[in-house]
Design a protein around this motif. Structure first.
Motif, PDB file in Angstrom:
ATOM      1  N   ALA A 151      15.945  -4.564  11.750  1.00 22.58           N
ATOM      2  CA  ALA A 151      17.019  -5.502  11.410  1.00 22.58           C
ATOM      3  C   ALA A 151      17.255  -5.503   9.901  1.00 22.58           C
ATOM      4  CB  ALA A 151      16.650  -6.902  11.900  1.00 22.58           C
ATOM      5  N   LYS A 152      16.136  -5.461   9.115  1.00 18.99           N
ATOM      6  CA  LYS A 152      16.265  -5.431   7.649  1.00 18.99           C
ATOM      7  C   LYS A 152      17.010  -4.175   7.213  1.00 18.99           C
ATOM      8  CE  LYS A 152      12.006  -7.868   6.605  1.00 18.99           C
ATOM      9  NZ  LYS A 152      10.604  -7.539   6.373  1.00 18.99           N
ATOM     10  N   GLU A 153      16.581  -3.026   7.800  1.00 21.57           N
ATOM     11  CA  GLU A 153      17.222  -1.752   7.455  1.00 21.57           C
ATOM     12  C   GLU A 153      18.720  -1.812   7.741  1.00 21.57           C
ATOM     13  OE1 GLU A 153      16.016   1.047   6.140  1.00 21.57           O
ATOM     14  OE2 GLU A 153      13.983   0.244   5.899  1.00 21.57           O
ATOM     15  N   LYS A 154      19.073  -2.412   8.890  1.00 22.55           N
ATOM     16  CA  LYS A 154      20.489  -2.512   9.276  1.00 22.55           C
ATOM     17  C   LYS A 154      21.260  -3.321   8.244  1.00 22.55           C
ATOM     18  CE  LYS A 154      20.645  -1.956  14.286  1.00 22.55           C
ATOM     19  NZ  LYS A 154      20.567  -2.678  15.551  1.00 22.55           N
ATOM     20  N   GLU A 155      20.629  -4.403   7.796  1.00 27.57           N
ATOM     21  CA  GLU A 155      21.255  -5.293   6.811  1.00 27.57           C
ATOM     22  C   GLU A 155      21.552  -4.519   5.524  1.00 27.57           C
ATOM     23  OE1 GLU A 155      22.900  -8.515   5.155  1.00 27.57           O
ATOM     24  OE2 GLU A 155      22.306  -8.264   7.262  1.00 27.57           O
ATOM     25  N   ILE A 156      20.518  -3.746   5.052  1.00 22.10           N
ATOM     26  CA  ILE A 156      20.675  -2.967   3.817  1.00 22.10           C
ATOM     27  C   ILE A 156      21.786  -1.930   3.990  1.00 22.10           C
ATOM     28  CG2 ILE A 156      19.514  -1.283   2.325  1.00 22.10           C
ATOM     29  CD1 ILE A 156      16.902  -2.823   2.978  1.00 22.10           C
ATOM     30  N   ASN A 157      21.777  -1.285   5.156  1.00 20.64           N
ATOM     31  CA  ASN A 157      22.762  -0.260   5.469  1.00 20.64           C
ATOM     32  C   ASN A 157      24.178  -0.831   5.410  1.00 20.64           C
ATOM     33  OD1 ASN A 157      23.408   2.282   6.078  1.00 20.64           O
ATOM     34  ND2 ASN A 157      22.842   2.198   8.238  1.00 20.64           N
ATOM     35  N   LEU A 158      24.322  -2.033   5.973  1.00 22.73           N
ATOM     36  CA  LEU A 158      25.623  -2.698   6.003  1.00 22.73           C
ATOM     37  C   LEU A 158      26.112  -2.973   4.585  1.00 22.73           C
ATOM     38  CD1 LEU A 158      27.561  -3.821   8.162  1.00 22.73           C
ATOM     39  CD2 LEU A 158      26.532  -6.064   7.772  1.00 22.73           C
ATOM     40  N   GLN A 159      25.170  -3.423   3.726  1.00 24.42           N
ATOM     41  CA  GLN A 159      25.537  -3.716   2.335  1.00 24.42           C
ATOM     42  C   GLN A 159      26.042  -2.451   1.643  1.00 24.42           C
ATOM     43  OE1 GLN A 159      22.084  -5.502   0.634  1.00 24.42           O
ATOM     44  NE2 GLN A 159      22.295  -7.400   1.803  1.00 24.42           N
ATOM     45  N   TYR A 160      25.315  -1.323   1.877  1.00 17.94           N
ATOM     46  CA  TYR A 160      25.737  -0.056   1.279  1.00 17.94           C
ATOM     47  C   TYR A 160      27.130   0.324   1.752  1.00 17.94           C
ATOM     48  CZ  TYR A 160      21.339   1.144  -0.971  1.00 17.94           C
ATOM     49  OH  TYR A 160      20.261   1.168  -1.783  1.00 17.94           O
ATOM     50  N   GLN A 161      27.367   0.160   3.059  1.00 23.55           N
ATOM     51  CA  GLN A 161      28.669   0.529   3.620  1.00 23.55           C
ATOM     52  C   GLN A 161      29.785  -0.287   2.976  1.00 23.55           C
ATOM     53  OE1 GLN A 161      28.636   0.277   7.856  1.00 23.55           O
ATOM     54  NE2 GLN A 161      27.540   2.210   8.108  1.00 23.55           N
ATOM     55  N   GLN A 162      29.488  -1.598   2.791  1.00 26.11           N
ATOM     56  CA  GLN A 162      30.507  -2.470   2.187  1.00 26.11           C
ATOM     57  C   GLN A 162      30.806  -2.029   0.757  1.00 26.11           C
ATOM     58  OE1 GLN A 162      28.653  -6.202   2.864  1.00 26.11           O
ATOM     59  NE2 GLN A 162      29.610  -6.522   4.874  1.00 26.11           N
ATOM     60  N   LYS A 163      29.717  -1.702  -0.007  1.00 26.10           N
ATOM     61  CA  LYS A 163      29.891  -1.243  -1.388  1.00 26.10           C
ATOM     62  C   LYS A 163      30.754   0.011  -1.423  1.00 26.10           C
ATOM     63  CE  LYS A 163      25.855  -2.766  -3.967  1.00 26.10           C
ATOM     64  NZ  LYS A 163      24.515  -2.330  -4.377  1.00 26.10           N
ATOM     65  N   LEU A 164      30.400   0.949  -0.508  1.00 30.61           N
ATOM     66  CA  LEU A 164      31.103   2.225  -0.453  1.00 30.61           C
ATOM     67  C   LEU A 164      32.582   2.002  -0.161  1.00 30.61           C
ATOM     68  CD1 LEU A 164      30.339   5.210  -0.642  1.00 30.61           C
ATOM     69  CD2 LEU A 164      30.235   5.249   1.849  1.00 30.61           C
ATOM     70  N   GLN A 165      32.858   1.089   0.779  1.00 29.44           N
ATOM     71  CA  GLN A 165      34.235   0.793   1.166  1.00 29.44           C
ATOM     72  C   GLN A 165      35.005   0.245  -0.036  1.00 29.44           C
ATOM     73  OE1 GLN A 165      35.149   1.667   4.307  1.00 29.44           O
ATOM     74  NE2 GLN A 165      37.193   1.438   3.453  1.00 29.44           N
ATOM     75  N   THR A 166      34.336  -0.670  -0.785  1.00 30.65           N
ATOM     76  CA  THR A 166      34.971  -1.266  -1.965  1.00 30.65           C
ATOM     77  C   THR A 166      35.323  -0.184  -2.974  1.00 30.65           C
ATOM     78  OG1 THR A 166      33.389  -3.025  -1.596  1.00 30.65           O
ATOM     79  CG2 THR A 166      34.717  -3.198  -3.581  1.00 30.65           C
ATOM     80  N   MET A 167      34.352   0.756  -3.202  1.00 35.14           N
ATOM     81  CA  MET A 167      34.575   1.820  -4.174  1.00 35.14           C
ATOM     82  C   MET A 167      35.727   2.715  -3.741  1.00 35.14           C
ATOM     83  SD  MET A 167      30.633   2.695  -4.958  1.00 35.14           S
ATOM     84  CE  MET A 167      30.829   4.193  -5.890  1.00 35.14           C
TER      85      MET A 167
END
Ligand SMILES: [Zn+2]
Ligand SMILES: [Zn+2]
Ligand SMILES: [Zn+2]
Ligand SMILES: [Zn+2]
Length: 393
Positions: free
Chosen positions: A208-224
């Motif tokens: 679950a923690k890994e998923k959370e981190i992954n989601l944050q990365y995806q959001q950052k990437l989308q913003t960029m």
């Protein structure tokens, strides 16, 4: 105060004497005959040890129940209550009757001190369980009844029944221990499962923690990716080289090959040279059976050791024969299979199994003429060459 003794013949022994003595032998607390007596040092009252002990605990003091003498007031080393050996002896020697008097006991009276030994261990009238109760006999009775039971009635006195019962007991013990083992194994399995469940829980929470981190990365990437790209201007460091001219020729730089050149692997082939020598034996010559031997057989061959099989080339001569022969074929897994061609057109097949191509090994090649060529002769003539192998290099 001095006491004077009364003459012995003046003492009266009657029922009232016995009653008085009986009362004197009784405990002042429980009124039963004194058991393990204690006598007050001051007033002489007597009690059972257990009765006195219980009374003191309940009263919360160490005083005599009759006169109030307190053990604590006495000098060190003096006891308030003493054991009276004489009284004990008298009480022990009182005669009592057995409770099994009407039930088969032959003793008329017993001494009081022997009462329990008699009743529990010796009395013929006491109730007994059959010795075979371990095998399942339920009979109970007094000594006489038991003697009769065992002599005439007890089924379990029979040896074969005893053996049978013993066996079934062993079987059932085995089942009990097997059951215990199964219960223990079951317990162990439960514990293992609990451990595994805990591990799964912890893995799930990590996931679950890994998923959370992954989601944050995806959001950052989308913003960029949503931001407009920076305005990059290409910077040229050197101007492109002008084409060179030598006389009428113009030199243009050669384009580099897109793929690096790969050299084909060089196959390493080792050639060994052998000489086979010995004799020739014709078993069939010009169509007729024969065993004529010709000495001076000699073959020179080269063997190329390579992974696809060893090619064989060579030449042959028999002594006194000038016609040259050419060999070709292969040796593989100890099988030598070659064809010989004479310059006059004859051909023969040479064949040998289990050949060990090594210096000093024996060799035997069978051969058969397969073509007579211009020379004539008979197809099917055959024989063998026999000799030794010499390794030349
Ligand atoms: Zn008592
Ligand atoms: Zn007392
Ligand atoms: Zn008895
Ligand atoms: Zn019995």
């Amino acid at each position: 105060m001095a006491t004077r003794a009364v003459p012995k013949d003046k003492v009266l022994y009657n029922s009232s004497t016995a009653e008085n003595i009986g009362v004197m032998l009784q405990c002042q607390i429980c009124s039963d005959f004194l058991n393990n007596n204690r006598e007050c040092r001051k007033c002489g009252s007597m009690f059972c040890f257990d009765c006195l002990d219980k009374w003191m605990k309940e009263a919360g003091c160490s005083c005599c129940p009759k006169c109030g003498l307190d053990a604590k007031e006495l000098p060190v080393g003096f006891e308030a209550f003493l054991f009276n050996n004489f009284v004990n002896r008298v009480v022990n020697n009182l005669e009592v009757t057995c409770p099994n008097n009407d039930n088969g006991c032959c003793e008329k009276t017993i001494k009081r001190c022997n009462y329990w030994d008699h009743v529990e261990k010796e009395c013929k009238g006491r109730r007994l369980k059959c010795e075979n109760c371990v095998y399942g006999c339920k009979f109970e009775g007094n000594g006489l009844q038991m003697e009769k039971h065992k002599a005439e009635q007890c089924l379990f006195e029979r040896e074969e029944i005893k053996q049978l019962m013993k066996r079934s007991q062993i079987d059932s013990e085995g089942l009990v221990s097997m059951n215990k083992q199964l219960v223990a194994e079951n317990q162990q399995s439960k514990q293992n499962i609990e451990v595994m469940l805990r591990q799964i829980d912890s893995l799930n929470s990590e996931l679950a923690k890994e998923k959370e981190i992954n989601l944050q990365y995806q959001q950052k990437l989308q913003t960029m990716m949503n931001q407009p790209p920076p305005n990059v201007v290409p910077v040229s460091i050197l101007p492109p080289p002008p084409p060179y001219s030598v006389g009428e020729f113009q030199y243009n730089p050669m384009p580099m090959p897109s793929q690096p050149l790969v050299m084909p692997p060089v196959q390493q082939v080792i050639t060994r040279k052998f000489r086979f020598y010995g004799k020739t034996v014709w078993t069939k010559f010009q169509g007729k059976g024969t065993n004529s031997e010709v000495p001076g057989w000699e073959v020179l061959i080269d063997v190329d050791d390579n992974p696809t099989g060893d090619n064989v080339r060579g030449s042959n001569k028999n002594s006194g024969v000038q016609i040259e022969k050419k060999y070709s074929g292969f040796i593989r897994d100890g099988i030598l299979d070659i064809t010989v061609e004479w310059t006059d057109g004859r051909r023969a097949k040479y064949y040998s199994n289990n050949i060990l191509l090594a210096h000093g090994s024996p060799i035997k090649l069978t051969f058969e003429i397969v073509s007579t060529g211009k020379q004539g002769g008979t197809t099917g003539d055959c024989g063998y060459n026999q000799g030794l192998i010499e390794q030349l290099q």
